[in-house]
Design a protein around this motif. Structure first.
Motif, PDB file in Angstrom:
ATOM      1  N   SER A 145       2.856  23.080  49.572  1.00 59.52           N
ATOM      2  CA  SER A 145       3.227  22.390  50.815  1.00 59.52           C
ATOM      3  C   SER A 145       2.286  22.759  51.953  1.00 59.52           C
ATOM      4  O   SER A 145       2.450  22.271  53.068  1.00 59.52           O
ATOM      5  N   GLU A 146       1.305  23.612  51.684  1.00 58.32           N
ATOM      6  CA  GLU A 146       0.418  24.113  52.721  1.00 58.32           C
ATOM      7  C   GLU A 146      -0.891  23.340  52.807  1.00 58.32           C
ATOM      8  O   GLU A 146      -1.745  23.659  53.621  1.00 58.32           O
ATOM      9  N   LYS A 147      -1.077  22.334  51.951  1.00 51.67           N
ATOM     10  CA  LYS A 147      -2.395  21.690  51.862  1.00 51.67           C
ATOM     11  C   LYS A 147      -2.615  20.706  53.003  1.00 51.67           C
ATOM     12  O   LYS A 147      -1.695  20.014  53.458  1.00 51.67           O
ATOM     13  N   SER A 148      -3.869  20.669  53.442  1.00 54.99           N
ATOM     14  CA  SER A 148      -4.280  19.683  54.440  1.00 54.99           C
ATOM     15  C   SER A 148      -4.516  18.346  53.759  1.00 54.99           C
ATOM     16  O   SER A 148      -4.535  18.254  52.521  1.00 54.99           O
ATOM     17  N   ASP A 149      -4.726  17.289  54.550  1.00 51.58           N
ATOM     18  CA  ASP A 149      -5.028  15.978  53.960  1.00 51.58           C
ATOM     19  C   ASP A 149      -6.311  16.053  53.125  1.00 51.58           C
ATOM     20  O   ASP A 149      -6.401  15.436  52.060  1.00 51.58           O
ATOM     21  N   TYR A 150      -7.283  16.797  53.629  1.00 55.06           N
ATOM     22  CA  TYR A 150      -8.551  16.917  52.890  1.00 55.06           C
ATOM     23  C   TYR A 150      -8.330  17.634  51.569  1.00 55.06           C
ATOM     24  O   TYR A 150      -8.845  17.223  50.526  1.00 55.06           O
ATOM     25  N   GLN A 151      -7.539  18.716  51.594  1.00 53.34           N
ATOM     26  CA  GLN A 151      -7.270  19.455  50.354  1.00 53.34           C
ATOM     27  C   GLN A 151      -6.464  18.612  49.367  1.00 53.34           C
ATOM     28  O   GLN A 151      -6.689  18.660  48.162  1.00 53.34           O
ATOM     29  N   ALA A 152      -5.534  17.811  49.905  1.00 49.34           N
ATOM     30  CA  ALA A 152      -4.752  16.931  49.029  1.00 49.34           C
ATOM     31  C   ALA A 152      -5.666  15.941  48.315  1.00 49.34           C
ATOM     32  O   ALA A 152      -5.521  15.694  47.106  1.00 49.34           O
ATOM     33  N   ALA A 153      -6.628  15.398  49.066  1.00 44.85           N
ATOM     34  CA  ALA A 153      -7.578  14.472  48.462  1.00 44.85           C
ATOM     35  C   ALA A 153      -8.471  15.193  47.457  1.00 44.85           C
ATOM     36  O   ALA A 153      -8.788  14.660  46.384  1.00 44.85           O
ATOM     37  N   GLN A 154      -8.855  16.412  47.792  1.00 43.41           N
ATOM     38  CA  GLN A 154      -9.705  17.228  46.919  1.00 43.41           C
ATOM     39  C   GLN A 154      -8.989  17.510  45.593  1.00 43.41           C
ATOM     40  O   GLN A 154      -9.585  17.402  44.509  1.00 43.41           O
ATOM     41  N   ILE A 155      -7.711  17.851  45.671  1.00 43.50           N
ATOM     42  CA  ILE A 155      -6.920  18.161  44.481  1.00 43.50           C
ATOM     43  C   ILE A 155      -6.750  16.907  43.618  1.00 43.50           C
ATOM     44  O   ILE A 155      -6.919  16.938  42.390  1.00 43.50           O
ATOM     45  N   SER A 156      -6.416  15.781  44.265  1.00 44.73           N
ATOM     46  CA  SER A 156      -6.236  14.530  43.513  1.00 44.73           C
ATOM     47  C   SER A 156      -7.525  14.118  42.813  1.00 44.73           C
ATOM     48  O   SER A 156      -7.497  13.662  41.661  1.00 44.73           O
ATOM     49  N   LEU A 157      -8.643  14.289  43.503  1.00 45.68           N
ATOM     50  CA  LEU A 157      -9.941  13.954  42.916  1.00 45.68           C
ATOM     51  C   LEU A 157     -10.221  14.799  41.676  1.00 45.68           C
ATOM     52  O   LEU A 157     -10.587  14.278  40.613  1.00 45.68           O
ATOM     53  N   GLY A 158     -10.009  16.127  41.786  1.00 46.04           N
ATOM     54  CA  GLY A 158     -10.254  17.018  40.656  1.00 46.04           C
ATOM     55  C   GLY A 158      -9.320  16.761  39.496  1.00 46.04           C
ATOM     56  O   GLY A 158      -9.729  16.772  38.322  1.00 46.04           O
ATOM     57  N   LEU A 159      -8.043  16.493  39.809  1.00 41.26           N
ATOM     58  CA  LEU A 159      -7.066  16.252  38.757  1.00 41.26           C
ATOM     59  C   LEU A 159      -7.350  14.929  38.038  1.00 41.26           C
ATOM     60  O   LEU A 159      -7.305  14.858  36.804  1.00 41.26           O
ATOM     61  N   ALA A 160      -7.676  13.894  38.806  1.00 36.00           N
ATOM     62  CA  ALA A 160      -7.986  12.601  38.194  1.00 36.00           C
ATOM     63  C   ALA A 160      -9.218  12.698  37.303  1.00 36.00           C
ATOM     64  O   ALA A 160      -9.244  12.139  36.192  1.00 36.00           O
ATOM     65  N   GLU A 161     -10.232  13.418  37.777  1.00 35.54           N
ATOM     66  CA  GLU A 161     -11.448  13.557  36.977  1.00 35.54           C
ATOM     67  C   GLU A 161     -11.187  14.369  35.709  1.00 35.54           C
ATOM     68  O   GLU A 161     -11.762  14.104  34.648  1.00 35.54           O
ATOM     69  N   SER A 162     -10.297  15.356  35.782  1.00 36.37           N
ATOM     70  CA  SER A 162      -9.934  16.140  34.589  1.00 36.37           C
ATOM     71  C   SER A 162      -9.170  15.277  33.592  1.00 36.37           C
ATOM     72  O   SER A 162      -9.389  15.370  32.378  1.00 36.37           O
ATOM     73  N   TYR A 163      -8.262  14.447  34.112  1.00 30.92           N
ATOM     74  CA  TYR A 163      -7.566  13.504  33.234  1.00 30.92           C
ATOM     75  C   TYR A 163      -8.573  12.607  32.518  1.00 30.92           C
ATOM     76  O   TYR A 163      -8.470  12.355  31.313  1.00 30.92           O
ATOM     77  N   ARG A 164      -9.544  12.080  33.266  1.00 34.88           N
ATOM     78  CA  ARG A 164     -10.550  11.184  32.660  1.00 34.88           C
ATOM     79  C   ARG A 164     -11.319  11.894  31.562  1.00 34.88           C
ATOM     80  O   ARG A 164     -11.601  11.315  30.516  1.00 34.88           O
ATOM     81  N   SER A 165     -11.637  13.157  31.800  1.00 35.83           N
ATOM     82  CA  SER A 165     -12.476  13.898  30.866  1.00 35.83           C
ATOM     83  C   SER A 165     -11.801  14.135  29.524  1.00 35.83           C
ATOM     84  O   SER A 165     -12.486  14.304  28.513  1.00 35.83           O
ATOM     85  N   ILE A 166     -10.464  14.159  29.504  1.00 34.17           N
ATOM     86  CA  ILE A 166      -9.776  14.352  28.223  1.00 34.17           C
ATOM     87  C   ILE A 166      -9.244  13.035  27.671  1.00 34.17           C
ATOM     88  O   ILE A 166      -8.478  13.018  26.711  1.00 34.17           O
TER      89      ILE A 166
END
Length: 849
Positions: A80-101
């Motif tokens: 619950s502590e994430k900024s908008d930028y961090q939220a976008a950063q996390i979504s980007l990394g998670l989506a790319e990890s999903y794609r990779s598998i």
């Protein structure tokens, strides 16, 4: 690492590059710590924990630990502590990890929602100038779009990929202007899209636009310029301009090394296609060194557990397959599968690529049942993971169709390749270069069945597409023109064949020189066409010119004076009661240092031909390959263990052997055939004396009509360019099975064999020559052309007719591809019967039991 992975990594830098290009020069401001109802220590510590979690997740992603990365990103997402930028950063990394598998649906949904949330939460800043040091979620929108484009590229959703990349370019243009070289990154993504799409002209147009962004010497000292040059090299490679592509790969490599060093993982991106370019040209030593360098870089930068390390092993497996080092290729495939499965799971498109590679390795050895099973397994997995009309499915179908054609299952092969062709046209577009390859494969299937009416339009269609995509003077186009001219000549369409043959001659004179072996072949082909039309005044000068060129080539001495034996009919001729064949081919020897490439496949193909086209019953053909072709087993099957027990005087017997032939290292005046378990240093005791082979046929095989076919003295073996110890290979823990290091290839003189009454010996070359394996298909040239020649007049083709066709076709191909002379020979000392017809029906067929 694939070029798509390079796109993903580089796009990760894209937003930062544009951010830096527009922000003020002062140091970024440090955001104040927000008040928190908890203790001050906890309020300060929480953001640092989250940032550490994100960094750890990104590190796991970079090293291919995608499952661990997903767990960490999902944990960070719950904060619950994430900024908008961090939220976008996390979504980007998670989506790319999903794609990779391969979780494409989850990845796509997350990419799209992250883009929408970033635009919504930071909408007022999206198209405005950045404030110094202020990171906003919209900073990552171009990166998200670009990573989403990679997902679309993975799935061959080309139109959606094009649309999202153009959107990313539009956003970048608004932020940094139309002439900023940072736009090179999404533009290069667009170039890569068009390359995979088969739109080479569009790829070149975008690449030219991208190169124009680097207008100053300073701008060219940038990895983006190196990436743009790399894409140009890829375009040249696709067009078959290998020399230009190789030069540009090397220049790009030097430029990138000066910027990021020699061991950065991006260096492997350039090396991988360079190694494949070497492999395609048969420059195996250079390919091996390059692929080993890729492997070492990825081991250091990504670890041996990374799936891209597994893909580096797969590159090496393809190289060893092409060299005929099958045991090593198979072991590398198994290692690659283990690594990729551990990282990505069993149900992944990368696993299907491994299976297809394994299928091709099995095919090259003539293990067709195994090859077909693996290809169907890969096809089933790809249809499950992607869609039934995905280009990856088309690729699997092409491999399966090729295997079926080798098995002479022509009807099923035709259906399979037509299905692949339909998918490719719909998904890749009607002008993709891959379509030309599939169309040509179909033409060759029709040609094998003498269905000229279907073969000709397929060759013409393939030629038209290659001329449009690669150019009319490309090597690929000239090869198809040669096939088409041969087909027209067979159909006696001489007026249509003549301009094509002249076109080939002109192209080869320009490409190889006026006195080259390739030109000698072209002159002979044109002379043959004139001879068929009885235009001897035109044929004579061309033949004279051709022979002047070939006189100085390897193997030409005996060919100048050689005269083939004649087979004459006799009043004593009798009908063939039954037919038997013992077919032997050895690629994998007990002594792996003498392995051959295609001998086992040659034997399998010849055995299949006898059954499907030669009127031999399947249980009347005994096939011995590799470990089943020991000296003892061959002797047994020749004698009372099989053939000697079954063949009768009025039967026709065919004995085919594809292996090494070697002179003894002891002075016994005997030539030897090499069995699976032969010791090259003890040929007298462990080899098969060739004179003994013909004698046992005379004494133990009771048939009065025996045809012995020897495809020996191979020159295209695994050791063709392997005059080195594979120290690098041993680092993988894989035993070397490499080159023919000690076996002396025989100067085979079949004319010196003791041929018994009723025996004919057909040998692949003269005494001072070697027998070449093809550069264009996985067979020896002799055996492939023998199978074709035995059908030159359908099932009525006599051995003499086949030999005349065989001799000219083998000589022509070896001249063109190897710059040498190879002359098949037919020996007959005491044959008393008429000219054998191998496909003759049996008058009194018997059971093999």
């Amino acid at each position: 690492m694939s070029s798509k992975r390079l796109l993903t990594i580089l796009f990760g830098l894209y937003a930062g590059l544009m951010f830096e290009s527009v922000q003020a020069t002062e140091s970024p401001a440090v955001a104040p710590v927000a008040r928190d109802p908890r203790s001050g220590a906890e309020a300060i510590e929480a953001p640092f924990k989250l940032e550490s979690l994100i960094v750890n997740a990104q590190n796991n992603y970079q090293h291919g630990r995608y499952k661990d990365a997903i767990q960490l990103f999902e944990k960070a997402q719950q904060s619950s502590e994430k900024s908008d930028y961090q939220a976008a950063q996390i979504s980007l990394g998670l989506a790319e990890s999903y794609r990779s598998i391969g979780r494409y649906k989850d990845a796509e949904a997350l990419f799209k929602s992250a883009i929408a949330e970033a635009e919504e939460s930071d909408k007022k800043h999206l198209n405005k100038k950045y404030k110094a040091g202020k990171k906003r979620a919209s900073d990552l929108v171009p990166t998200m779009m670009s990573d989403l484009s990679v997902l679309y590229l993975d799935q061959s959703r080309f139109q959606e990929c094009e649309q999202i990349l153009n959107s990313s370019i539009a956003i970048g243009t608004k932020k940094v202007g139309p002439n900023n070289y940072n736009l090179a990154l999404p533009l290069n993504g667009l170039t890569r899209l068009y390359l995979k799409w088969g739109k080479l002209s569009e790829a070149k147009t975008v690449n030219d636009r991208t190169l124009a962004l680097f207008s100053t010497p300073a701008s060219k000292q940038n990895w983006l310029y190196a990436y743009t040059a790399f894409n140009l090299a890829q375009i040249l490679n696709e067009k078959g301009k290998y020399k230009e592509a190789e030069a540009l790969y090397k220049v790009t490599l030097l430029g990138l090394q000066s910027l990021i060093g020699f061991e950065h993982e991006h260096i492997a991106i350039i090396l991988e296609p360079l190694g494949d370019l070497y492999r395609k040209q048969g420059r195996y030593e250079e390919a091996r060194k390059t692929f080993q360098q890729v492997r070492k870089i990825r081991e250091a930068a990504l670890t041996k557990e990374h799936p891209d390390y597994g893909k580096a092993l797969l590159d090496l497996a393809l190289l060893y397959r092409d060299e005929g080092r099958y045991a090593k290729a198979e072991q590398l495939c198994r290692q690659a599968i283990k690594i990729i499965e551990a990282s990505l799971g069993q149900n992944n498109v990368e696993i299907s690529k491994c299976w297809i590679t394994q299928a091709s390795i099995a095919r090259y050895q003539g293990r067709y049942s195994e090859a077909e099973e693996l290809a169907r397994k890969a096809l089933e997995l790809d249809e499950k993971l992607v869609t039934a009309d995905h280009p990856a499915v088309a690729h699997d179908l092409v491999e399966l169709g090729t295997i079926l054609a080798d098995e002479r299952k022509f009807a099923e092969a035709e259906t399979t390749l037509n299905k692949a062709l339909k998918i490719s046209k719909e998904k890749l577009g009607a002008e993709h270069p891959d379509i030309a390859l599939t169309t040509r494969s179909l033409a060759e299937i029709y040609l094998s069945q003498k269905d000229y009416a279907k073969a000709e339009p397929m060759f013409r269609s393939s030629l038209q597409l290659v001329e449009k995509t690669l150019g009319p003077d490309s090597l690929q186009a000239i090869n198809i023109v040669r096939d088409l001219s041969d087909l027209l000549t067979v159909q006696q369409k001489y007026d249509e064949a003549e301009p094509l043959l002249k076109r080939i001659l002109t192209a080869d004179q320009k490409l190889f020189g006026e006195k080259s072996p390739q030109v000698a072949r072209d002159l002979e082909a044109l002379a043959d066409l004139y001879t068929k039309q009885k235009k001897m005044d035109l044929a004579g000068p061309l033949l004279k010119q051709s022979r002047e060129i070939t006189a100085s080539l390897p193997g030409a001495t005996e060919a100048q004076s050689y005269t083939a034996a004649a087979l004459a009919s006799s009043a004593q001729d009798r009908k063939v009661a039954d037919k038997w064949a013992l077919v032997v081919g050895i690629s994998n020897f007990k002594d792996q240092s003498i392995n051959l490439k295609y001998a086992a496949k040659d034997a399998t193909d010849f055995a299949n031909f006898l059954v499907t086209q030669g009127n031999f019953k399947s249980d009347h053909v005994k096939l011995l390959t590799d470990g089943n072709a020991s000296k003892e087993e061959i002797a047994s099957k020749l004698g009372q263990g099989w053939l000697g027990k079954r063949a009768q005087p009025d039967d026709l017997v065919v004995i085919y052997v594809s292996s090494h032939g070697s002179a003894s290292q002891e002075d016994v005046g005997v030539n030897f055939l090499v069995a699976h378990d032969t010791d090259k240093f003890k040929l007298v005791s462990t080899g098969i004396p060739m004179q003994w082979l013909t004698k046992i046929v005379q004494e133990q095989v009771h048939s009065k009509r025996a045809v012995v076919i020897l495809d020996v003295c191979h020159s295209g073996s695994a050791g063709e360019d392997s005059k080195k110890s594979d120290a690098d290979d041993d680092e993988d823990g894989i035993p070397t099975d490499g080159a023919a290091k000690g076996l002396q290839r025989v100067k085979m003189d079949a004319g010196g064999l003791n041929i018994g009454s009723g025996q004919v010996v057909l040998c692949s070359s003269l005494a001072d020559q070697v027998s070449w394996e093809s550069k264009n298909y996985p067979n020896s040239i002799f055996t492939r052309k023998l199978i074709e020649a035995l059908q030159c007049r359908g099932k009525d083709t006599t051995l003499t007719e086949a030999f005349n066709k065989l001799r000219s076709s083998v000589t022509a191909e070896v001249l063109s591809d190897r710059g040498a002379v190879q002359t098949p020979t037919l020996y007959n000392k005491t044959w008393t019967g008429g000219d054998p017809v191998l496909a003759v029906p049996c008058s009194q067929p018997r059971s093999a039991k």
